[in-house]
Design a protein around this motif. Structure first.
Motif, PDB file in Angstrom:
ATOM      1  N   LEU A   1      -7.792   0.784   6.186  1.00  0.00           N
ATOM      2  CA  LEU A   1      -7.275   1.640   5.939  1.00  0.00           C
ATOM      3  C   LEU A   1      -8.308   3.517   6.159  1.00  0.00           C
ATOM      4  O   LEU A   1      -7.607   4.109   6.547  1.00  0.00           O
TER       5      LEU A   1
ATOM      6  N   MET B   1      -5.694  11.166   2.077  1.00  0.00           N
ATOM      7  CA  MET B   1      -4.630  10.039   1.552  1.00  0.00           C
ATOM      8  C   MET B   1      -5.343  10.321   0.858  1.00  0.00           C
ATOM      9  O   MET B   1      -6.250   9.379   0.237  1.00  0.00           O
ATOM     10  N   ASP B   2      -3.974  10.134  -0.385  1.00  0.00           N
ATOM     11  CA  ASP B   2      -4.518   9.414  -2.288  1.00  0.00           C
ATOM     12  C   ASP B   2      -3.511   8.133  -1.396  1.00  0.00           C
ATOM     13  O   ASP B   2      -2.495   7.821  -1.075  1.00  0.00           O
ATOM     14  N   ILE B   3      -4.595   6.618  -1.798  1.00  0.00           N
ATOM     15  CA  ILE B   3      -4.058   5.141  -1.491  1.00  0.00           C
ATOM     16  C   ILE B   3      -3.940   4.291  -2.255  1.00  0.00           C
ATOM     17  O   ILE B   3      -5.253   4.442  -3.812  1.00  0.00           O
TER      18      ILE B   3
ATOM     19  N   ALA C   1       4.584  10.468   2.733  1.00  0.00           N
ATOM     20  CA  ALA C   1       4.001   9.711   1.597  1.00  0.00           C
ATOM     21  C   ALA C   1       4.911   8.286   2.474  1.00  0.00           C
ATOM     22  O   ALA C   1       5.791   8.875   3.397  1.00  0.00           O
TER      23      ALA C   1
ATOM     24  N   VAL D   1       1.202  -0.826   0.381  1.00  0.00           N
ATOM     25  CA  VAL D   1       0.023  -0.415  -0.177  1.00  0.00           C
ATOM     26  C   VAL D   1       0.715   1.518  -0.294  1.00  0.00           C
ATOM     27  O   VAL D   1       1.643   1.212   1.147  1.00  0.00           O
ATOM     28  N   ARG D   2       1.041   2.458  -1.133  1.00  0.00           N
ATOM     29  CA  ARG D   2       1.273   3.701  -0.934  1.00  0.00           C
ATOM     30  C   ARG D   2      -0.033   4.348  -0.375  1.00  0.00           C
ATOM     31  O   ARG D   2      -1.310   3.895  -0.984  1.00  0.00           O
ATOM     32  N   MET D   3       0.652   5.470   0.829  1.00  0.00           N
ATOM     33  CA  MET D   3      -0.047   6.221   1.153  1.00  0.00           C
ATOM     34  C   MET D   3       0.435   7.860   0.817  1.00  0.00           C
ATOM     35  O   MET D   3       1.279   7.991   1.094  1.00  0.00           O
ATOM     36  N   ASP D   4      -0.001   8.516   0.488  1.00  0.00           N
ATOM     37  CA  ASP D   4       0.810  10.131  -0.113  1.00  0.00           C
ATOM     38  C   ASP D   4      -0.069  10.985   0.761  1.00  0.00           C
ATOM     39  O   ASP D   4      -1.934  10.902   0.436  1.00  0.00           O
ATOM     40  N   VAL D   5       0.516  11.404   1.720  1.00  0.00           N
ATOM     41  CA  VAL D   5      -0.500  11.972   2.914  1.00  0.00           C
ATOM     42  C   VAL D   5      -0.783  13.749   2.080  1.00  0.00           C
ATOM     43  O   VAL D   5      -0.019  14.574   1.699  1.00  0.00           O
TER      44      VAL D   5
ATOM     45  N   PHE E   1      -7.086   8.577   7.126  1.00  0.00           N
ATOM     46  CA  PHE E   1      -7.540   8.339   5.690  1.00  0.00           C
ATOM     47  C   PHE E   1      -8.059   9.487   4.524  1.00  0.00           C
ATOM     48  O   PHE E   1      -8.011  10.251   3.390  1.00  0.00           O
TER      49      PHE E   1
ATOM     50  N   SER F   1      -1.488   2.845  14.021  1.00  0.00           N
ATOM     51  CA  SER F   1      -0.444   2.484  13.540  1.00  0.00           C
ATOM     52  C   SER F   1      -0.214   1.704  14.156  1.00  0.00           C
ATOM     53  O   SER F   1       0.488   0.628  13.722  1.00  0.00           O
TER      54      SER F   1
END
Length: 92
Positions: free
Chosen positions: A68, A77-79, A51, A5-9, A74, A31
């Motif tokens: 998620l 975020m872009d996930i 990220a 999983v890539r998470m961009d905040v 959340f 987390s």
């Protein structure tokens, strides 16, 4: 099941600092709880970005979705999720 999983905040620039700090503290506690119970075994920061790449080890797509969407960050975020399968050349 394993997932990469890539998470961009993307926190809004107008979010008050005290509110941002409170959300980040909740995110850290949530987390770390998932890391301790084994469902979030790997977490890496992407250098120079707000990220991360993470590996989740959960029973189903639905469980991952629940974890998620319960992340305090959340909404910001872009996930991107990639399901993983064992590679036939892997020795582990």
């Amino acid at each position: 099941m394993l997932y990469l999983v890539r998470m961009d905040v993307n926190l809004p620039a107008n979010l008050p600092e005290d509110q941002a700090t409170a959300i980040k503290e909740k995110e850290k506690a949530y987390s770390q709880g998932l890391q301790r119970d084994g469902r979030w075994p790997h977490l890496w920061r992407v250098v120079g970005q707000y990220a991360n790449y993470s590996v989740f080890d959960v029973e189903s797509n639905d469980e991952l979705q629940e974890l998620l969407q319960n992340l305090p960050l959340f909404p910001y975020m872009d996930i991107e999720v990639t399901a993983l399968a064992k590679h036939p050349s892997s020795i582990s």
